[in-house]
Design a protein around this motif. Structure first.
Motif, PDB file in Angstrom:
ATOM      1  N   THR A  33       0.825  -1.213   0.000  1.00 38.97           N
ATOM      2  CA  THR A  33       0.000   0.000   0.000  1.00 38.97           C
ATOM      3  C   THR A  33       0.854   1.255   0.000  1.00 38.97           C
ATOM      4  OG1 THR A  33      -1.737  -1.189   1.205  1.00 38.97           O
ATOM      5  CG2 THR A  33      -1.802   1.220   1.259  1.00 38.97           C
ATOM      6  N   ALA A  34       1.889   1.273   0.843  1.00 31.35           N
ATOM      7  CA  ALA A  34       2.759   2.447   0.895  1.00 31.35           C
ATOM      8  C   ALA A  34       3.503   2.649  -0.420  1.00 31.35           C
ATOM      9  CB  ALA A  34       3.747   2.303   2.052  1.00 31.35           C
ATOM     10  N   ALA A  35       3.983   1.548  -1.019  1.00 30.18           N
ATOM     11  CA  ALA A  35       4.717   1.667  -2.282  1.00 30.18           C
ATOM     12  C   ALA A  35       3.807   2.162  -3.404  1.00 30.18           C
ATOM     13  CB  ALA A  35       5.335   0.316  -2.650  1.00 30.18           C
ATOM     14  N   LEU A  36       2.587   1.624  -3.481  1.00 31.72           N
ATOM     15  CA  LEU A  36       1.671   2.060  -4.537  1.00 31.72           C
ATOM     16  C   LEU A  36       1.261   3.513  -4.354  1.00 31.72           C
ATOM     17  CD1 LEU A  36      -0.657  -1.065  -4.940  1.00 31.72           C
ATOM     18  CD2 LEU A  36       1.018  -0.200  -6.575  1.00 31.72           C
ATOM     19  N   THR A  37       0.971   3.909  -3.130  1.00 33.54           N
ATOM     20  CA  THR A  37       0.535   5.292  -2.897  1.00 33.54           C
ATOM     21  C   THR A  37       1.654   6.277  -3.178  1.00 33.54           C
ATOM     22  OG1 THR A  37      -0.984   4.480  -1.191  1.00 33.54           O
ATOM     23  CG2 THR A  37      -0.522   6.835  -1.225  1.00 33.54           C
ATOM     24  N   LEU A  38       2.851   5.998  -2.634  1.00 30.77           N
ATOM     25  CA  LEU A  38       3.972   6.908  -2.855  1.00 30.77           C
ATOM     26  C   LEU A  38       4.381   6.939  -4.322  1.00 30.77           C
ATOM     27  CD1 LEU A  38       6.070   8.792  -1.655  1.00 30.77           C
ATOM     28  CD2 LEU A  38       7.522   6.795  -1.184  1.00 30.77           C
ATOM     29  N   GLY A  39       4.460   5.765  -4.955  1.00 29.31           N
ATOM     30  CA  GLY A  39       4.804   5.741  -6.373  1.00 29.31           C
ATOM     31  C   GLY A  39       3.757   6.410  -7.237  1.00 29.31           C
ATOM     32  N   GLY A  40       2.483   6.224  -6.879  1.00 26.18           N
ATOM     33  CA  GLY A  40       1.428   6.872  -7.647  1.00 26.18           C
ATOM     34  C   GLY A  40       1.474   8.381  -7.543  1.00 26.18           C
ATOM     35  N   LEU A  41       1.731   8.913  -6.347  1.00 25.05           N
ATOM     36  CA  LEU A  41       1.824  10.360  -6.194  1.00 25.05           C
ATOM     37  C   LEU A  41       3.026  10.932  -6.937  1.00 25.05           C
ATOM     38  CD1 LEU A  41       0.876  10.753  -2.421  1.00 25.05           C
ATOM     39  CD2 LEU A  41      -0.550  11.171  -4.431  1.00 25.05           C
ATOM     40  N   LEU A  42       4.151  10.211  -6.907  1.00 19.71           N
ATOM     41  CA  LEU A  42       5.317  10.659  -7.684  1.00 19.71           C
ATOM     42  C   LEU A  42       5.024  10.624  -9.181  1.00 19.71           C
ATOM     43  CD1 LEU A  42       8.246   8.958  -5.734  1.00 19.71           C
ATOM     44  CD2 LEU A  42       7.594  11.376  -5.731  1.00 19.71           C
ATOM     45  N   GLY A  43       4.300   9.582  -9.617  1.00 19.31           N
ATOM     46  CA  GLY A  43       3.930   9.518 -11.023  1.00 19.31           C
ATOM     47  C   GLY A  43       2.998  10.640 -11.431  1.00 19.31           C
ATOM     48  N   VAL A  44       2.068  11.009 -10.552  1.00 20.36           N
ATOM     49  CA  VAL A  44       1.173  12.129 -10.853  1.00 20.36           C
ATOM     50  C   VAL A  44       1.957  13.428 -10.969  1.00 20.36           C
ATOM     51  CG1 VAL A  44      -0.696  13.530  -9.896  1.00 20.36           C
ATOM     52  CG2 VAL A  44      -0.877  11.055  -9.862  1.00 20.36           C
ATOM     53  N   CYS A  45       2.903  13.641 -10.061  1.00 17.26           N
ATOM     54  CA  CYS A  45       3.729  14.852 -10.129  1.00 17.26           C
ATOM     55  C   CYS A  45       4.567  14.891 -11.410  1.00 17.26           C
ATOM     56  CB  CYS A  45       4.630  14.943  -8.900  1.00 17.26           C
ATOM     57  SG  CYS A  45       3.749  15.159  -7.345  1.00 17.26           S
ATOM     58  N   ALA A  46       5.203  13.755 -11.738  1.00 21.39           N
ATOM     59  CA  ALA A  46       6.030  13.713 -12.952  1.00 21.39           C
ATOM     60  C   ALA A  46       5.177  13.880 -14.201  1.00 21.39           C
ATOM     61  CB  ALA A  46       6.808  12.399 -13.001  1.00 21.39           C
ATOM     62  N   GLY A  47       4.008  13.238 -14.239  1.00 20.35           N
ATOM     63  CA  GLY A  47       3.140  13.379 -15.402  1.00 20.35           C
ATOM     64  C   GLY A  47       2.607  14.784 -15.561  1.00 20.35           C
ATOM     65  N   THR A  48       2.259  15.439 -14.454  1.00 20.69           N
ATOM     66  CA  THR A  48       1.784  16.820 -14.533  1.00 20.69           C
ATOM     67  C   THR A  48       2.889  17.748 -15.011  1.00 20.69           C
ATOM     68  OG1 THR A  48       0.267  16.346 -12.706  1.00 20.69           O
ATOM     69  CG2 THR A  48       0.667  18.655 -13.237  1.00 20.69           C
ATOM     70  N   TYR A  49       4.113  17.521 -14.521  1.00 23.84           N
ATOM     71  CA  TYR A  49       5.246  18.335 -14.989  1.00 23.84           C
ATOM     72  C   TYR A  49       5.497  18.110 -16.479  1.00 23.84           C
ATOM     73  CZ  TYR A  49      10.019  20.026 -15.510  1.00 23.84           C
ATOM     74  OH  TYR A  49      11.145  20.688 -15.947  1.00 23.84           O
TER      75      TYR A  49
END
Length: 394
Positions: free
Chosen positions: A263-279
């Motif tokens: 759960t922690a890996a998916l949540t943290l990785g997902g938030l990083l992916g959202v930030c990178a995709g938005t950038y």
């Protein structure tokens, strides 16, 4: 003499076997069933989408149309509850932001060069290390208009957030959150409901002081109202803490360690992916990988939230459903944001009028028609009605 039976027959009643009369009972008139309330998430999506559309333009005519659209929907659809009265507070906050932005430009200057001087203020000399900053000096029409357009955009965004606070019930919104966000949602809901309750307390105390013939305006009235308001806020906080403790707030279920790590890996990785995709979407170089990374990050974050919901098991009583009306309300706001984003990329000069050289803004037709799509909730939402109004403690 007339018999009892004859008089009863003439009077319209029918005698029974025991000699008494029975009055005619009229059939109950069928009442229309009231429309179900919209999902609170639909109101938030609609409001945030209008706020997103406001960030895509600095045209004052389009921003004024967005303000009018949100105000009309709020007036037509908000219920008669204390938290729905917070819209006026957000209007005052937006006006204060706009005035502060203009005062800063007048006092500190503007980075926009201009030739049309409105007035000249006495300039205060500053040391050499404060280069680029000035106090006073020439105030140009170009700088004032640039600050007005920019401040009006931020004010429109604040008003759209205020529309969400006035239309969506905070308690129903909290009930609709996933289990993983329940604790954070409680904190957000308490923070969002603080201002409406504070405004309701101030209005109630000022009305009580007027009835007693005491002053309720000015500095003296404000100081005498502030202490009861703070006392009521403290009592409400204690009652809220007791209610949360009685309902088992903060207690979690036993979850295996591998599930917690996943759960922690998916949540943290997902938030990083959202930030990178938005950038990537905001930069020209990342246009190719921005959307796939954003979608992958959203999928991972949603999966992490789904797994995280196992740690806080809870039940929902009469959970709100996404009805077709709620979907249409959310879709209308998303359509406004999408169309304004498309217009900003296809015709940027119409949505961002220039101030150098100084030109009057024009109203583009199809972006204005796209904003009018946001009026759809006024015709789809149910009629406003009170939703468990609190009792007056006095």
């Amino acid at each position: 003499m007339r018999s009892c039976g004859q008089s009863c027959r003439r009077g319209g009643a029918r005698p029974t076997e025991s000699g008494t009369s029975r009055a005619r009972v009229s059939a109950p008139t069928p009442q229309r069933r009231p429309r179900a309330q919209l999902h609170p998430g639909a109101w938030w999506l609609w409001s945030l989408a209008l706020g997103t559309a406001a960030t895509r333009t600095t045209n004052p005519l389009l921003l004024a149309l967005l303000l009018t659209t949100s105000a009309y929907v709020v007036i037509a659809c908000r219920p008669n509850t204390p938290w729905s009265r917070s819209y006026s507070a957000f209007l005052h906050l937006a006006l204060a932001v706009l005035l502060i932005r203009l005062l800063f430009v007048i006092a500190l200057g503007s980075p926009v060069p201009g030739t049309h001087v409105i007035l000249t203020l006495p300039e205060v000399p500053l040391p050499a290390w404060a280069q680029g900053i000035r106090l006073g000096g020439k105030v140009t029409a170009e700088g004032v208009l640039f600050a007005l357009y920019d401040g009006l955009r931020l004010a429109t965004l604040l008003v759209c957030v205020g529309a969400a606070n006035a239309l969506a019930s905070p308690s129903r919104l909290l009930k609709s959150l996933p289990g993983a966000l329940y604790e954070a949602g409680v904190a957000v809901v308490v923070a969002l409901t603080f201002a409406p309750h504070l405004i309701a307390d101030v209005q109630r105390l000022r009305a009580a002081r007027r009835l007693r013939g005491r002053p309720d305006k000015g500095l003296r009235g404000l100081l005498q109202v502030a202490l009861p308001v703070l006392e009521g806020a403290l009592e409400r906080s204690i009652a809220l803490a007791a209610a949360m403790d009685a309902r088992g707030y903060g207690r979690t279920a036993d979850v295996p360690a591998p599930v917690r790590r996943t759960t922690a890996a998916l949540t943290l990785g997902g938030l990083l992916g959202v930030c990178a995709g938005t950038y990537g979407l905001l930069t020209a170089a990342g246009g190719t990988y921005g959307l796939p990374v954003l979608l992958a990050g959203l999928a991972a974050a949603l999966a992490g939230l789904h797994l995280g919901g196992r740690r806080s098991p809870r039940t929902r009583y009469r959970a709100d459903r996404w009805t077709p009306r709620a979907r249409l309300v959310a879709a209308s706001g998303i359509a406004v944001a999408a169309l304004l984003t498309l217009a900003a990329s296809s015709d940027p000069t119409a949505l961002h009028p220039t101030v150098v050289p100084l030109t009057a803004p024009t109203l583009p037709l199809w972006p204005a028609a796209a904003i009018l799509v946001g009026l759809l909730p006024a015709f789809l939402a149910p009629a406003p009605h009170p939703e468990n109004p609190p009792k007056d403690p006095s």
